[in-house]
Design a protein around this motif. Sequence first.
Motif, short mmCIF file in Angstrom:
data_model
loop_
_atom_site.label_atom_id
_atom_site.label_comp_id
_atom_site.label_asym_id
_atom_site.label_seq_id
_atom_site.Cartn_x
_atom_site.Cartn_y
_atom_site.Cartn_z
N GLY A 227 0.83 -1.21 0.12
CA GLY A 227 -0.07 -0.16 -0.01
C GLY A 227 0.86 1.40 -0.13
O GLY A 227 2.00 1.27 -0.15
N LEU A 228 0.17 2.28 0.20
CA LEU A 228 0.87 3.59 0.03
C LEU A 228 1.71 4.00 1.35
O LEU A 228 1.45 3.69 2.45
CB LEU A 228 -0.21 4.78 -0.14
N GLU A 229 2.99 4.67 1.02
CA GLU A 229 3.86 4.92 2.13
C GLU A 229 3.02 6.13 2.76
O GLU A 229 2.17 6.87 2.21
CB GLU A 229 4.99 5.45 1.74
N ASN A 230 3.46 6.47 4.09
CA ASN A 230 2.66 7.54 4.72
C ASN A 230 3.05 8.98 3.97
O ASN A 230 2.29 9.76 4.29
CB ASN A 230 3.20 7.82 6.41
N ASP A 231 4.23 9.00 3.54
CA ASP A 231 4.66 10.35 2.98
C ASP A 231 3.81 10.47 1.74
O ASP A 231 3.44 11.72 1.43
CB ASP A 231 6.22 10.14 2.36
N ASP A 232 3.16 9.35 1.03
CA ASP A 232 2.39 9.52 -0.21
C ASP A 232 1.10 10.00 0.49
O ASP A 232 0.27 10.80 -0.14
CB ASP A 232 2.14 8.45 -0.96
N VAL A 233 0.57 9.54 1.50
CA VAL A 233 -0.74 9.76 1.98
C VAL A 233 -0.87 11.19 2.37
O VAL A 233 -1.80 11.95 2.31
CB VAL A 233 -0.98 8.91 3.23
N ALA A 234 0.39 11.85 3.14
CA ALA A 234 0.21 12.94 3.68
C ALA A 234 0.14 14.16 2.63
O ALA A 234 -0.43 15.22 2.99
CB ALA A 234 1.70 13.24 4.19
N VAL A 235 0.45 13.90 1.18
CA VAL A 235 0.04 14.91 0.21
C VAL A 235 -1.19 14.83 -0.16
O VAL A 235 -1.87 15.73 -1.19
CB VAL A 235 1.23 14.78 -0.90
#
Length: 262
Positions: free
Chosen positions: A134-142
């Motif tokens: 799944g997505l990394e937290n850094d990806d989710v953050a944007v």
Amino acid sequence: MAGTDRTKKSEATVAPGPAVILVAPQLGENIGTAARAMLNFGLSDLRLVRPRDGWPNERANAAASGADLVIERARLFDTTAEAIADLDYVVATTARSRDMVKPVLTPETAARQMRQAFADGGQAGLLFGPERTGLENDDVAVADAIMMVPVNPAFASLNLAQCVLLMAYEWFKAGDDTVGERIEYLQTRPAKKEELIGFFEHLEGELDRFGFLKPLEKRPSMVRNLRNMFQRAKLTEQEVRTLRGVVAALTRRHPKGEGTPK
């Protein structure tokens, strides 16, 4: 491809819609099946961030099963930030909660929010992470919001194409005006009231002849029940003619007064 109308150009069925951003997708087959799911519901803006097996990918082409339009237009990016740079509203898809203060949307609500972004003159996108992690937290953050699918909590994992299909469907449904129920008439049409009443009178006349509508005081309610039953069937013109033929076939050999057929 079953159900595909080959007389229609793919371009004619694609309207402005959210970009689908696949971050670090692993298998070419998964990219291809995601592209197929996109085109099923009119989406064509596919963006790939660091696909593991490189791009172009022959396995993606094969798995797309004719969604060549999406594969050919796919764009390659080095980072998620670059892939979403021109977008105004981004939804990150995830199967687990994140320690972030963000709106958590259902697929239906996410589709409505993206529709609103387009209505306001902007553009929207959907972020999907690698199949295994799944997505990394850094990806989710944007992202502006998180989308979580309400599924069986004991088996919540969806594969990439399933998730893309689900969101593409919700996007399409949010702008679709297809009625919830319809009847397709092939070489016929709904029966007119004149035709229905003619059938009712034909049937009731034969039932009177064979003594079915008795006793006399119950005849009105029996006739109403019969008529209501056939009204609920929403008969076509062809069906009315068929029913009149059935009644005629069952009664023509029995002269008036002969009694009920055995």
